[in-house]
Design a protein around this motif. Structure first.
Motif, PDB file in Angstrom:
ATOM      1  N   LEU A  82       0.848  -1.191   0.000  1.00  0.00           N
ATOM      2  CA  LEU A  82       0.000   0.000   0.000  1.00  0.00           C
ATOM      3  C   LEU A  82       0.882   1.238   0.000  1.00  0.00           C
ATOM      4  O   LEU A  82       1.927   1.255   0.654  1.00  0.00           O
ATOM      5  N   SER A  83       0.457   2.271  -0.714  1.00  0.00           N
ATOM      6  CA  SER A  83       1.167   3.551  -0.664  1.00  0.00           C
ATOM      7  C   SER A  83       0.893   4.203   0.688  1.00  0.00           C
ATOM      8  O   SER A  83       0.028   3.750   1.450  1.00  0.00           O
ATOM      9  N   GLU A  85      -0.625   7.032   1.324  1.00  0.00           N
ATOM     10  CA  GLU A  85      -2.013   7.503   1.376  1.00  0.00           C
ATOM     11  C   GLU A  85      -2.991   6.336   1.522  1.00  0.00           C
ATOM     12  O   GLU A  85      -3.944   6.408   2.284  1.00  0.00           O
ATOM     13  N   GLU A  86      -2.764   5.245   0.821  1.00  0.00           N
ATOM     14  CA  GLU A  86      -3.628   4.071   0.957  1.00  0.00           C
ATOM     15  C   GLU A  86      -3.564   3.506   2.375  1.00  0.00           C
ATOM     16  O   GLU A  86      -4.573   3.077   2.920  1.00  0.00           O
ATOM     17  N   LEU A  87      -2.371   3.530   2.948  1.00  0.00           N
ATOM     18  CA  LEU A  87      -2.204   3.034   4.311  1.00  0.00           C
ATOM     19  C   LEU A  87      -2.931   3.941   5.307  1.00  0.00           C
ATOM     20  O   LEU A  87      -3.618   3.455   6.215  1.00  0.00           O
ATOM     21  N   ASP A  89      -5.517   5.799   4.658  1.00  0.00           N
ATOM     22  CA  ASP A  89      -6.948   5.534   4.451  1.00  0.00           C
ATOM     23  C   ASP A  89      -7.372   4.224   5.101  1.00  0.00           C
ATOM     24  O   ASP A  89      -8.438   4.133   5.703  1.00  0.00           O
ATOM     25  N   ALA A  90      -6.546   3.194   5.002  1.00  0.00           N
ATOM     26  CA  ALA A  90      -6.885   1.891   5.576  1.00  0.00           C
ATOM     27  C   ALA A  90      -6.956   1.959   7.100  1.00  0.00           C
ATOM     28  O   ALA A  90      -7.829   1.350   7.713  1.00  0.00           O
ATOM     29  N   ASP A  93     -10.074   4.331   7.914  1.00  0.00           N
ATOM     30  CA  ASP A  93     -11.196   4.197   6.991  1.00  0.00           C
ATOM     31  C   ASP A  93     -12.559   4.353   7.628  1.00  0.00           C
ATOM     32  O   ASP A  93     -13.483   4.851   7.017  1.00  0.00           O
TER      33      ASP A  93
END
Length: 126
Positions: A82-83, A85-87, A89-90, A93
């Protein structure tokens, strides 16, 4: 809570500040309000799987080793790369939904109300 306020400063990479500002804008918050809210959310603990049973924080109100956050990061990365930002968000979330639920509950109990004239939520003093 006292009306007295004090400044707290921190330094973060430009990319992190931009992500925080974007999330603050999405929530209709100032960046200071967003950071204050995230810190308070972190001190209260996170739910491991997004369920309604949050992990209880250390009784001192801190998690100095960040164990709960580490578990959330590990769970998020279990499915692959995960990037940043994805991390982020995760890990966060379900925060917006949890915040909305908390505000609904507080409003139902007459503890908080939305003041359109002021453009935000306010605590109802008894």
């Amino acid at each position: 809570m006292s009306d007295d306020r004090r400044s707290v400063k921190t330094y973060v990479p430009d990319e992190q500040k931009a992500i925080w500002q974007e999330h603050a804008d999405e929530l209709g918050m100032s960046q200071s309000e967003f950071v204050r809210t995230m810190v308070q959310a972190g001190r209260r603990g996170f739910s491991i799987d997004g369920a309604e049973n949050p992990v209880e924080p250390d009784p001192s109100g801190s998690d100095p080793r960040g164990d709960d956050l580490e578990r959330r990061v590990e769970a998020a990365l279990a499915d692959g790369v995960l990037s940043w930002e994805e991390l982020v968000d995760a890990v966060f979330d379900d925060f917006e939904g949890r915040l909305e639920d908390a505000l609904d509950s507080l409003q139902d109990r007459n503890r908080v109300r939305y003041n359109g004239r002021e453009g935000g939520y306010t605590l109802i003093n008894e």
